[in-house]
Design an enzyme around this catalytic site. Structure first.
Site, short mmCIF file in Angstrom:
data_model
loop_
_atom_site.label_atom_id
_atom_site.label_comp_id
_atom_site.label_asym_id
_atom_site.label_seq_id
_atom_site.Cartn_x
_atom_site.Cartn_y
_atom_site.Cartn_z
N THR A 120 0.87 -1.18 0.00
CA THR A 120 0.00 0.00 0.00
C THR A 120 0.91 1.23 0.00
OG1 THR A 120 -1.57 -1.25 1.27
CG2 THR A 120 -1.89 1.12 1.22
N ASN A 228 -9.82 0.45 2.57
CA ASN A 228 -9.43 0.20 3.97
C ASN A 228 -10.06 1.23 4.91
OD1 ASN A 228 -8.05 -2.13 3.66
ND2 ASN A 228 -6.04 -1.33 4.21
N GLY A 273 -16.82 -3.83 19.22
CA GLY A 273 -15.86 -4.29 20.23
C GLY A 273 -14.75 -3.28 20.43
N GLY A 277 -7.21 -3.01 14.91
CA GLY A 277 -5.77 -2.92 15.14
C GLY A 277 -5.11 -3.43 13.88
N CYS A 280 -2.66 -2.24 9.11
CA CYS A 280 -3.19 -1.56 7.92
C CYS A 280 -4.11 -0.39 8.22
CB CYS A 280 -3.93 -2.57 7.06
SG CYS A 280 -2.90 -3.98 6.66
N LYS A 283 -2.54 2.76 9.84
CA LYS A 283 -1.55 3.33 8.93
C LYS A 283 -2.24 3.96 7.72
CE LYS A 283 1.08 0.30 6.64
NZ LYS A 283 0.95 0.46 5.20
N LYS A 340 -5.95 -9.69 16.10
CA LYS A 340 -7.18 -10.42 15.79
C LYS A 340 -6.84 -11.90 15.83
CE LYS A 340 -6.91 -10.66 10.78
NZ LYS A 340 -7.63 -10.46 9.54
N ARG A 347 1.08 -5.84 15.68
CA ARG A 347 1.18 -4.43 15.29
C ARG A 347 -0.13 -3.71 15.61
NH1 ARG A 347 3.50 -5.13 9.34
NH2 ARG A 347 2.31 -7.06 9.53
C1 UGA Z 1 -7.25 -5.34 6.34
C2 UGA Z 1 -8.33 -5.42 5.23
O1 UGA Z 1 -9.46 -6.14 5.69
C3 UGA Z 1 -7.75 -6.12 4.00
O2 UGA Z 1 -8.71 -6.07 2.95
C4 UGA Z 1 -6.48 -5.37 3.56
O3 UGA Z 1 -5.87 -6.00 2.45
C5 UGA Z 1 -5.49 -5.36 4.71
O4 UGA Z 1 -6.10 -4.70 5.83
C6 UGA Z 1 -4.26 -4.61 4.26
O5 UGA Z 1 -4.37 -3.44 3.90
O6 UGA Z 1 -3.19 -5.22 4.16
P1 UGA Z 1 -6.32 -7.02 8.21
O7 UGA Z 1 -5.78 -5.78 8.85
O8 UGA Z 1 -5.43 -8.18 8.02
O9 UGA Z 1 -6.94 -6.66 6.76
O10 UGA Z 1 -7.51 -7.55 9.09
P2 UGA Z 1 -9.09 -7.34 9.18
O11 UGA Z 1 -9.74 -8.64 9.18
O12 UGA Z 1 -9.55 -6.32 8.23
O13 UGA Z 1 -9.23 -6.75 10.66
C7 UGA Z 1 -8.69 -5.48 11.01
C8 UGA Z 1 -9.07 -5.14 12.42
O14 UGA Z 1 -10.45 -4.79 12.50
C9 UGA Z 1 -8.88 -6.26 13.44
O15 UGA Z 1 -8.29 -5.72 14.60
C10 UGA Z 1 -10.28 -6.75 13.72
O16 UGA Z 1 -10.40 -7.26 15.02
C11 UGA Z 1 -11.07 -5.48 13.55
N1 UGA Z 1 -12.47 -5.71 13.16
C12 UGA Z 1 -12.77 -6.30 11.98
C13 UGA Z 1 -13.50 -5.30 14.01
O17 UGA Z 1 -13.25 -4.76 15.10
N2 UGA Z 1 -14.79 -5.50 13.64
C14 UGA Z 1 -15.11 -6.08 12.45
O18 UGA Z 1 -16.32 -6.22 12.16
C15 UGA Z 1 -14.08 -6.50 11.61
#
Ligand code: UGA
Length: 449
Positions: A120, A228, A273, A277, A280, A283, A340, A347
């Site tokens: 990114t 994002n 919740g 975190g 991504c 940032k 998660k 991070r």
């Molecule tokens: C995120 C995006 O979902 C991806 O599409 C993207 O490619 C990636 O960033 C990136 O830019 O590299 P990621 O950070 O791995 O992916 O994880 P997510 O599943 O999106 O979760 C991000 C955070 O949001 C976690 O801390 C999760 O606990 C939180 N979250 C997610 C919530 O609090 N509620 C939700 O409903 C979903």
């Protein structure tokens, strides 16, 4: 096709493994000698479900090196998947991108090559990478043919392989029609879903094809930040609604369900919740705000989403104060450290802010995570946390337990025994994940973030 991938983090390694699995010859490059050595030995430096399996399956088509001279010449596509960490002002640190582009420029040759920004990167980086490559070639003899493209990744840690093999879409931004052809050919097995699905990563039911979205460079770069940031603000929105729900006596999980079933809204990313975190969202939202500021634009919606997210973390201390009144000298157990489930990534994990805030108030913090313990011990050297050997131990002598990461196994702990070993069986569910009725039966007083 012959592919080189610069950077073997989550993005680079996953991309490399998936492209090798669908039949391409992949060379992964990293300047970290220890990482390359680990990968050569068939071991994996990150935790990601099924990554070992897919690397094993694709190993005959994968090589690992530190040498640009080995990786670049003759490649049809070179992916840049290096880290772009945030600097103090929120803008991304592009030093690794600059180094990679310069080194690629020095070694390009042997036919038309598409250089792809997969990390990114700020809007405008495609043009910048192109100029860096030209600059680094300097007066070198021989004309090289190359084009630059942006091909942002949308994979989530914990389901990175699934997201890469079965994407909702593939975005390719470039001003070169020839590069579009090369990348369409590269991704054809995924676009048409014509590859044989691995037994451990089944194709989602009904998935027949993935759309290819072709754009100019800047649009592809902005798509990534816009996507994002939208996901991040969806989470902050439901968390803001959650605060009001608590006041008026509503249940935010039911509100999310009732809202989300409207197809225009969608149920995903409405899990209330502790908020987001990971590497991504913080940032990318910061970078979007910083980019807009460069153009004299404010981003009030994205900025508010960031504020709400930080406040969710602060609510842990507020809630514990509300329940325990005095927290100085008390013991709090944290269940989960990773940002998660299904990853060991720490991070921007809420757990770190929570642990720090509690320690600063004189609380003894005990913690357990199924996979992130070793990483926490080395990365959080300055934070005074007692690391437990089992999840159950977190409750021993605790005045409160906070569920920070919703690892599935935490639902099935021996909550009865834990209630007996706690000094005060109070659990704060930071992910609205635990079965409150079951816990109450096991002797716990329950609250939600
Ligand atoms: C995120 C995006 O979902 C991806 O599409 C993207 O490619 C990636 O960033 C990136 O830019 O590299 P990621 O950070 O791995 O992916 O994880 P997510 O599943 O999106 O979760 C991000 C955070 O949001 C976690 O801390 C999760 O606990 C939180 N979250 C997610 C919530 O609090 N509620 C939700 O409903 C979903």
């Amino acid at each position: 096709m012959r592919i080189a991938i610069i950077g073997t983090g989550y993005v680079g390694l996953t991309t490399g493994a998936c492209l090798a699995a669908i039949g391409h010859e992949v060379t992964c490059l990293d300047n970290n000698a220890a990482k390359i050595e680990t990968l050569r030995q068939g071991k994996v430096p990150i935790f990601e479900p099924f990554i070992e399996e897919i690397l094993e399956e694709a190993k005959d088509r994968m090589r690992f090196t530190q040498s640009y001279a080995e990786a670049i010449p003759g490649s049809d596509v070179v992916f840049i998947a290096v880290g772009t960490p945030s600097m103090a002002d929120g803008s991304p640190d592009l030093r690794y991108l600059r180094e990679a582009a310069a080194a690629i420029g020095e070694h390009l040759g042997g036919g038309f090559t598409v250089v792809v920004n997969k990390s990114t990167v700020p809007i405008g980086s495609g043009n910048w990478v192109e100029s860096l490559i030209r600059e680094s070639r300097g007066g070198r003899n021989g004309k090289v043919e190359f084009a630059v493209a942006s091909n942002p990744e949308f994979l989530r840690e914990g389901s990175a392989l699934q997201d890469s093999l079965y994407p909702d879409r593939i975005v390719v931004g470039t001003d070169s029609p020839r590069a579009v052809d090369v990348l369409s050919n590269l991704y054809r097995p995924i676009l048409e879903q014509s590859f044989t699905a691995p037994s451990y990563l089944k194709r989602p039911e009904g998935m027949a094809a993935a759309p290819l979205v072709t754009t100019d460079l800047a649009s592809a770069e902005l798509i990534k930040y816009a996507a994002n940031s939208f996901l991040a603000l969806k989470i902050s929105y439901i968390n803001e609604i959650g605060r009001l729900a608590e006041k008026v006596g509503a249940d935010v999980t039911l509100v999310a369900k009732g809202m989300g079933l409207d197809a225009r809204i969608g149920t995903r990313f409405l899990q209330a919740g502790l908020g987001w975190g990971g590497s991504c969202f913080a940032k990318d939202t910061a970078a979007l705000v910083a980019t807009a500021a460069d153009y004299g634009l404010g981003m009030p919606i994205v900025s508010a989403a960031r504020t709400v997210n930080q406040q969710q973390r602060e609510r842990v201390v507020e809630k514990l104060l509300g329940e325990l009144k005095i927290i100085k000298g008390k013991t709090v157990g944290l269940l989960g450290l990773a940002f998660k489930p299904n990853t060991d990534d720490l991070r921007d994990a809420p757990s770190l802010d929570i642990a720090r805030a509690l320690v600063a108030r004189g609380v003894s913090v005990a913690a357990f995570d199924p996979v992130a313990m070793e990483r926490a011990k080395s990365e959080w050297a300055g934070v005074s946390v007692k690391y437990c050997e089992t999840a159950e131990q977190v409750a021993e002598g605790a005045d409160a337990v906070v569920l920070v990461t919703e690892w599935a196994e935490f639902q099935d702990l021996d909550w009865e025994a834990m209630a007996k070993s706690a000094r005060s069986p109070f659990v704060l569910d930071g992910r609205l994940f635990l079965d409150a009725a079951r816990l109450a039966k096991a002797g716990w007083r329950c609250a939600r973030i």
